[in-house]
Motif scaffolding. Structure first.
Motif, PDB file in Angstrom:
ATOM      1  N   ASN A   2     -12.592   4.457   3.176  1.00 22.48           N
ATOM      2  CA  ASN A   2     -11.911   5.067   4.363  1.00 22.48           C
ATOM      3  C   ASN A   2     -10.743   5.840   4.051  1.00 22.48           C
ATOM      4  OD1 ASN A   2     -13.278   3.042   5.960  1.00 22.48           O
ATOM      5  ND2 ASN A   2     -11.964   1.241   5.414  1.00 22.48           N
ATOM      6  N   ALA A 103      -0.599   3.623   8.692  1.00 22.81           N
ATOM      7  CA  ALA A 103      -1.140   3.446   7.711  1.00 22.81           C
ATOM      8  C   ALA A 103      -0.972   2.205   6.996  1.00 22.81           C
ATOM      9  CB  ALA A 103      -0.920   4.603   6.638  1.00 22.81           C
ATOM     10  N   LYS A 104       0.184   1.685   7.115  1.00 30.76           N
ATOM     11  CA  LYS A 104       0.562   0.427   6.566  1.00 30.76           C
ATOM     12  C   LYS A 104       0.003  -0.592   7.238  1.00 30.76           C
ATOM     13  CE  LYS A 104       5.211   1.372   5.060  1.00 30.76           C
ATOM     14  NZ  LYS A 104       6.834   1.150   5.391  1.00 30.76           N
ATOM     15  N   ASN A 106      -3.033  -0.630   8.712  1.00 31.38           N
ATOM     16  CA  ASN A 106      -4.600  -0.378   8.557  1.00 31.38           C
ATOM     17  C   ASN A 106      -4.888  -0.017   6.775  1.00 31.38           C
ATOM     18  OD1 ASN A 106      -5.862  -0.143  11.345  1.00 31.38           O
ATOM     19  ND2 ASN A 106      -3.725   0.818  10.989  1.00 31.38           N
ATOM     20  N   SER A 107      -6.063  -0.092   6.370  1.00 33.88           N
ATOM     21  CA  SER A 107      -6.334  -0.172   5.184  1.00 33.88           C
ATOM     22  C   SER A 107      -7.095   1.404   4.981  1.00 33.88           C
ATOM     23  CB  SER A 107      -7.308  -1.234   4.650  1.00 33.88           C
ATOM     24  OG  SER A 107      -7.887  -1.065   3.375  1.00 33.88           O
ATOM     25  N   PHE A 108      -6.616   2.259   4.041  1.00 36.31           N
ATOM     26  CA  PHE A 108      -7.006   3.277   3.690  1.00 36.31           C
ATOM     27  C   PHE A 108      -7.291   3.608   2.312  1.00 36.31           C
ATOM     28  CE2 PHE A 108      -5.577   4.037   8.179  1.00 36.31           C
ATOM     29  CZ  PHE A 108      -6.668   4.335   8.923  1.00 36.31           C
ATOM     30  N   ASP A 109      -8.155   4.096   1.686  1.00 33.67           N
ATOM     31  CA  ASP A 109      -8.393   4.358   0.241  1.00 33.67           C
ATOM     32  C   ASP A 109      -7.986   5.880  -0.231  1.00 33.67           C
ATOM     33  OD1 ASP A 109     -10.149   2.142  -0.444  1.00 33.67           O
ATOM     34  OD2 ASP A 109     -11.537   3.066   1.216  1.00 33.67           O
ATOM     35  N   SER A 149     -13.210   3.958  -8.694  1.00 34.82           N
ATOM     36  CA  SER A 149     -11.855   3.758  -8.202  1.00 34.82           C
ATOM     37  C   SER A 149     -10.578   4.728  -8.333  1.00 34.82           C
ATOM     38  CB  SER A 149     -11.324   2.383  -8.521  1.00 34.82           C
ATOM     39  OG  SER A 149     -11.070   2.202 -10.048  1.00 34.82           O
ATOM     40  N   PRO A 169      -5.202   3.902  -3.997  1.00 38.70           N
ATOM     41  CA  PRO A 169      -4.994   5.043  -3.070  1.00 38.70           C
ATOM     42  C   PRO A 169      -4.046   5.865  -3.463  1.00 38.70           C
ATOM     43  CG  PRO A 169      -4.044   3.132  -2.098  1.00 38.70           C
ATOM     44  CD  PRO A 169      -4.576   2.721  -3.535  1.00 38.70           C
TER      45      PRO A 169
END
Length: 245
Positions: A2, A103-104, A106-109, A149, A169
């Motif tokens: 994401n 962003a906090k 939700n989850s983003f890579d 990763s 991330p």
């Protein structure tokens, strides 16, 4: 994967800049706004990384309703969905804080920004995002690749290149070379109309700066031509008028 891509709505580079209210407000009358070119590079790379069902790309903008055509263009280029934080972007701190709160939650890579916006050229939002999210941030990158990763980024430094390998991330600010901006096709333009665009209200944040006034550059002075066979005159002008020697 994401990916969150931060985009800004900026005046076209051919715009004639003027100010109103005693030079305290930017005059938007007749101004054509566009998607910030450096953000287009970030968006293009995000789409490449997630192409073929490998992930999703969310674009986020801090702006009022007038920025939605720019957001829709990002969706037409290939973003999966979009978020607009309904507020006038006061300064880089305000923008970074609003994006960080989203962003906090939700989850983003990977979080991508352009190296800077072409209106204020501050290059601040990416670094502020990294600090607010407690993530590594790298600016002005020329290349970005992901394997497993880890992300490998390449930057130009004085006298050479710097290559970094960083666990995801991260927050990365893209520059020329990372990807070629994409032109939306007809299918993309049509699908952009139905892609999700979520509008959320801003969170309260303390203001640390205020724009007191704007000032346009001084008009160019008259040019003086000096014959190539008269260096003495050139030296005299540089010494007596320009006062640089």
């Amino acid at each position: 994967m994401n990916v969150l891509v931060c985009i800004s709505n900026v005046p076209d580079t051919t715009t004639k800049i003027t100010f109103t209210d005693n030079n305290t407000q930017f005059n938007t009358n007749g101004v054509q706004f566009i998607l910030n070119p450096y953000d287009e590079i970030a968006l293009a790379r995000a789409i490449e990384l997630t192409d073929g069902g490998k992930g999703s790309v969310t674009v986020i903008n801090v702006g009022e309703v007038n920025t939605e055509p720019t957001i829709r263009k990002a969706l037409a280029i290939g973003a999966t969905d979009a978020v607009r934080i309904n507020a006038k972007p006061h300064d880089a701190w305000f923008v970074a804080y609003q994006i960080a709160q989203y962003a906090k939650a939700n989850s983003f890579d990977l979080i991508l920004t352009g190296r800077e916006s072409i209106d204020y050229n501050g290059s601040k939002v990416g670094a502020m995002l990294g600090e607010l999210l407690d993530l590594p941030s790298v600016s002005i990158i020329k290349k970005l690749d992901i394997e497993g990763s880890k992300v490998t980024v390449e930057r130009e430094i004085e006298g050479g290149k710097e290559i970094l390998s960083i666990p995801l991330p991260i927050v990365a600010g893209t520059a020329e070379g990372v990807a070629e901006p994409k032109i939306p096709n007809m299918r993309g333009i049509m699908s952009a109309r139905t892609k999700p665009l979520t509008v959320i209200e801003p969170v309260e944040v303390k203001t640390f700066s205020e724009i007191l006034s704007y000032e346009t550059p001084a008009p160019r002075g008259q040019v003086k031509l000096v014959a190539a066979d008269d260096p003495a005159k050139l030296v005299a002008l540089l010494h007596e008028e320009a006062r640089v020697i």
